[in-house]
Design a protein around this motif. Sequence first.
Motif, PDB file in Angstrom:
ATOM      1  N   LEU A   1      27.491  18.738 -28.895  1.00  0.00           N
ATOM      2  CA  LEU A   1      26.660  19.053 -29.309  1.00  0.00           C
ATOM      3  C   LEU A   1      27.381  20.140 -29.648  1.00  0.00           C
ATOM      4  CD1 LEU A   1      24.144  18.394 -32.421  1.00  0.00           C
ATOM      5  CD2 LEU A   1      25.340  19.904 -31.996  1.00  0.00           C
ATOM      6  N   VAL A   2      26.541  20.942 -28.778  1.00  0.00           N
ATOM      7  CA  VAL A   2      27.020  22.175 -28.702  1.00  0.00           C
ATOM      8  C   VAL A   2      28.927  22.855 -28.612  1.00  0.00           C
ATOM      9  CG1 VAL A   2      27.151  24.604 -27.263  1.00  0.00           C
ATOM     10  CG2 VAL A   2      24.871  23.229 -28.503  1.00  0.00           C
ATOM     11  N   LEU A   3      29.371  21.950 -27.798  1.00  0.00           N
ATOM     12  CA  LEU A   3      30.671  21.628 -27.906  1.00  0.00           C
ATOM     13  C   LEU A   3      31.717  21.183 -28.692  1.00  0.00           C
ATOM     14  CD1 LEU A   3      30.288  20.168 -24.123  1.00  0.00           C
ATOM     15  CD2 LEU A   3      31.143  22.585 -25.028  1.00  0.00           C
ATOM     16  N   ALA A   4      31.144  19.952 -29.327  1.00  0.00           N
ATOM     17  CA  ALA A   4      31.296  19.539 -30.830  1.00  0.00           C
ATOM     18  C   ALA A   4      32.107  20.933 -32.166  1.00  0.00           C
ATOM     19  CB  ALA A   4      31.236  19.351 -31.363  1.00  0.00           C
TER      20      ALA A   4
ATOM     21  N   ALA B   1      33.520   3.659 -32.606  1.00  0.00           N
ATOM     22  CA  ALA B   1      34.640   3.639 -33.446  1.00  0.00           C
ATOM     23  C   ALA B   1      34.219   5.311 -32.714  1.00  0.00           C
ATOM     24  CB  ALA B   1      33.597   4.118 -34.471  1.00  0.00           C
ATOM     25  N   THR B   2      33.203   6.373 -32.426  1.00  0.00           N
ATOM     26  CA  THR B   2      32.791   7.476 -32.606  1.00  0.00           C
ATOM     27  C   THR B   2      33.863   8.502 -31.339  1.00  0.00           C
ATOM     28  OG1 THR B   2      31.139   7.889 -33.416  1.00  0.00           O
ATOM     29  CG2 THR B   2      31.781   9.595 -31.819  1.00  0.00           C
ATOM     30  N   GLN B   3      34.017   6.686 -30.211  1.00  0.00           N
ATOM     31  CA  GLN B   3      34.273   7.689 -28.808  1.00  0.00           C
ATOM     32  C   GLN B   3      35.723   6.935 -28.089  1.00  0.00           C
ATOM     33  OE1 GLN B   3      30.407   6.190 -26.468  1.00  0.00           O
ATOM     34  NE2 GLN B   3      29.757   8.348 -26.143  1.00  0.00           N
TER      35      GLN B   3
ATOM     36  N   GLN C   1      43.501  21.103 -37.530  1.00  0.00           N
ATOM     37  CA  GLN C   1      42.872  21.060 -38.649  1.00  0.00           C
ATOM     38  C   GLN C   1      43.266  20.926 -40.337  1.00  0.00           C
ATOM     39  OE1 GLN C   1      39.618  21.845 -38.038  1.00  0.00           O
ATOM     40  NE2 GLN C   1      39.452  23.354 -36.456  1.00  0.00           N
ATOM     41  N   PRO C   2      42.135  20.069 -40.682  1.00  0.00           N
ATOM     42  CA  PRO C   2      40.783  19.543 -40.897  1.00  0.00           C
ATOM     43  C   PRO C   2      40.442  18.320 -40.007  1.00  0.00           C
ATOM     44  CG  PRO C   2      41.675  19.341 -43.363  1.00  0.00           C
ATOM     45  CD  PRO C   2      42.678  19.647 -42.336  1.00  0.00           C
ATOM     46  N   VAL C   3      41.812  17.307 -39.768  1.00  0.00           N
ATOM     47  CA  VAL C   3      41.111  16.706 -39.369  1.00  0.00           C
ATOM     48  C   VAL C   3      40.367  16.826 -37.624  1.00  0.00           C
ATOM     49  CG1 VAL C   3      42.009  14.396 -37.544  1.00  0.00           C
ATOM     50  CG2 VAL C   3      43.292  15.488 -39.513  1.00  0.00           C
ATOM     51  N   ALA C   4      40.406  18.129 -36.931  1.00  0.00           N
ATOM     52  CA  ALA C   4      39.515  18.461 -36.039  1.00  0.00           C
ATOM     53  C   ALA C   4      38.072  18.541 -36.437  1.00  0.00           C
ATOM     54  CB  ALA C   4      39.757  18.969 -35.122  1.00  0.00           C
ATOM     55  N   THR C   5      37.895  19.094 -37.645  1.00  0.00           N
ATOM     56  CA  THR C   5      36.529  19.120 -38.228  1.00  0.00           C
ATOM     57  C   THR C   5      35.716  18.296 -38.237  1.00  0.00           C
ATOM     58  OG1 THR C   5      37.156  21.496 -39.481  1.00  0.00           O
ATOM     59  CG2 THR C   5      35.353  20.583 -39.889  1.00  0.00           C
ATOM     60  N   VAL C   6      37.185  17.315 -39.328  1.00  0.00           N
ATOM     61  CA  VAL C   6      35.870  15.763 -39.852  1.00  0.00           C
ATOM     62  C   VAL C   6      36.163  14.865 -38.144  1.00  0.00           C
ATOM     63  CG1 VAL C   6      36.175  13.293 -40.259  1.00  0.00           C
ATOM     64  CG2 VAL C   6      37.514  15.920 -41.784  1.00  0.00           C
ATOM     65  N   ALA C   7      36.412  15.237 -37.590  1.00  0.00           N
ATOM     66  CA  ALA C   7      36.559  14.130 -36.096  1.00  0.00           C
ATOM     67  C   ALA C   7      35.237  15.397 -34.666  1.00  0.00           C
ATOM     68  CB  ALA C   7      37.468  14.579 -34.983  1.00  0.00           C
TER      69      ALA C   7
ATOM     70  N   THR D   1      32.896  16.894 -36.873  1.00  0.00           N
ATOM     71  CA  THR D   1      31.547  16.521 -37.306  1.00  0.00           C
ATOM     72  C   THR D   1      31.285  15.000 -37.009  1.00  0.00           C
ATOM     73  OG1 THR D   1      32.520  17.970 -38.987  1.00  0.00           O
ATOM     74  CG2 THR D   1      30.581  16.487 -39.635  1.00  0.00           C
ATOM     75  N   VAL D   2      31.725  13.903 -37.106  1.00  0.00           N
ATOM     76  CA  VAL D   2      31.232  13.093 -36.547  1.00  0.00           C
ATOM     77  C   VAL D   2      30.556  12.645 -35.043  1.00  0.00           C
ATOM     78  CG1 VAL D   2      31.955  10.554 -35.803  1.00  0.00           C
ATOM     79  CG2 VAL D   2      32.693  11.360 -37.439  1.00  0.00           C
ATOM     80  N   VAL D   3      30.987  13.425 -34.397  1.00  0.00           N
ATOM     81  CA  VAL D   3      30.263  13.644 -33.012  1.00  0.00           C
ATOM     82  C   VAL D   3      29.362  14.254 -33.230  1.00  0.00           C
ATOM     83  CG1 VAL D   3      30.832  15.110 -30.897  1.00  0.00           C
ATOM     84  CG2 VAL D   3      32.518  13.412 -31.508  1.00  0.00           C
ATOM     85  N   ILE D   4      28.879  15.827 -33.628  1.00  0.00           N
ATOM     86  CA  ILE D   4      27.982  16.171 -34.446  1.00  0.00           C
ATOM     87  C   ILE D   4      26.742  15.363 -34.612  1.00  0.00           C
ATOM     88  CG2 ILE D   4      26.201  18.194 -35.785  1.00  0.00           C
ATOM     89  CD1 ILE D   4      29.394  19.842 -34.895  1.00  0.00           C
ATOM     90  N   VAL D   5      26.961  14.416 -35.662  1.00  0.00           N
ATOM     91  CA  VAL D   5      25.989  13.550 -36.076  1.00  0.00           C
ATOM     92  C   VAL D   5      25.794  12.686 -35.544  1.00  0.00           C
ATOM     93  CG1 VAL D   5      25.780  11.755 -37.981  1.00  0.00           C
ATOM     94  CG2 VAL D   5      27.226  13.771 -38.773  1.00  0.00           C
ATOM     95  N   THR D   6      26.755  11.878 -34.494  1.00  0.00           N
ATOM     96  CA  THR D   6      26.409  11.320 -33.332  1.00  0.00           C
ATOM     97  C   THR D   6      24.909  11.134 -32.442  1.00  0.00           C
ATOM     98  OG1 THR D   6      28.361  10.931 -32.736  1.00  0.00           O
ATOM     99  CG2 THR D   6      27.950   9.200 -33.843  1.00  0.00           C
ATOM    100  N   GLN D   7      25.859  12.574 -32.281  1.00  0.00           N
ATOM    101  CA  GLN D   7      25.007  12.911 -30.905  1.00  0.00           C
ATOM    102  C   GLN D   7      23.467  13.743 -31.564  1.00  0.00           C
ATOM    103  OE1 GLN D   7      25.360  13.433 -27.899  1.00  0.00           O
ATOM    104  NE2 GLN D   7      27.526  12.773 -28.380  1.00  0.00           N
TER     105      GLN D   7
END
Length: 483
Positions: A260-263, A216-218, A229-235, A237-243
């Motif tokens: 994570l840093v790139l996100a 789902a994430t990838q 924004q704000p859709v990009a921030t939500v996406a 954030t999901v990447v940060i959590v999964t990483q």
Amino acid sequence: MDWLSDPGSWTSRLVLTRGLALVYLVAFLVALRQFRPLLGSHGMLPIPRYTARVPFRSKPSVFGLHYSDRFFAGCCWAGLLLSAAALAGLVERLPLWAWMVVWALLWALYLSIVNVGQTWYGFGWETLLCEAGFLAIFLGPAGVAPPTLVLWLLRWLLFRLEFGAGLIKLRGDRCWRDLTCLRYHHETQPMPNPASRWFHLLPPRLHTVETLANHATQLVVVWGLLAPQPVATVAATVVIVTQGYLIVSGNFSWLNWLTLVLATSVVDGRVWTAVLHVSPPRDLASPVWFTALVAVVAAGLLGLSWRPARNLVSRRQLMNASFDPLHLVNTYGAFGSVSRIRYEVVVEGTDDLLAGPDAVWREYEFRGKPGNVHRRPPQVAPYHLRLDWLMWFVGIDPGYGGRWLPVFLRRLLEGDRATLRLLRRSPFPPDAPPRWVRVRLYRYRFTTRAEKRETGAWWVRTPVGIAVDPVSLDDVGPLPSAR
């Protein structure tokens, strides 16, 4: 021309560049501490021998112009000092041209290492750091408004990184499609960490949920990175959590840390401003020459993006490939296939005169890879143990040892101090090395909860056979000159 700069992303840039500086710091530290036995003049894969046969234009590197172990160490120290200055915020105070010089030096120094690193540097997180580091040159210091084009190139990089990893899984191992890969992955990954056993022992249904969340994430959420924004921030954030989840469950060098840093660069700057309680300066300048330079660089990178983009939609998708010698735009991916069984090599030595059935063999212990079944897997990442990581591939097929494994065994027979420092423990002192060494192959699996309570062991291992027969100095013979 206002759209070419984004003052609202000032705090996002701050978080990104500090995080990137930290990754650079770790990368140069790894290079400094490990290069002599791996790549040095008397290492397993000496740089001088490599640069003598590989044209400079195909692998541009300062070490193609000049090499000595002292010079390599000096470049690593320069990278450490510059990245530490960036991490401490000192580089933020510099004028624009000086900022660009510092980040360009960081990029050029690490690119130089990657381009002569051979097998030891043949993984996606190396080119990822090169590509992200190049983009950082054009982000600008605290007094400059972040360039919109560079921020979008960072989104494009993160998208390729995540989407490419998702596609390579679907096109690769069947277990990603039937949602069973994570029943094996936590146990068979290259270098498990202290929590990997706990994740492996989760119920199968939760492994299915893990796999679905990965897909789902990838494959789905990642498209939100390209949205406003704000859709990009939500996406993001999901990447940060999964990483973060991947960081907790295994040792993958700085791959997940840098992702994570790139996100963080995609997260709305107002979020970081509220979290960090910092505010951008009122007047942010964007010199015309800088804006023009960013536009030219962005156009060039978009042109170079054609082959990586085509690779994403190709049925023969390449994983972790570069299409230019400067690693400016690359393609990424990880774990297109997952091992069902963990095979691990154990290196042993004996000082007996003959390597017969009565010989007493003693094990070498590595810093990170499994060996002693009672030792808890250590947390290593974002630091990277290059020898340990490559030994995992030898467990899959001794042929992966290629040109470096015989040299490694010879160094053990010689009691080479630099090589021994790569290990956690040697059963033989440097001045009394073994007469013989061999490599045995074992099948490893995590203990069950009942087995762990009864024995205290983290692993159960079963002998499989001999991966490399006993060898002595006479068997491995003299090594060719580094030059």
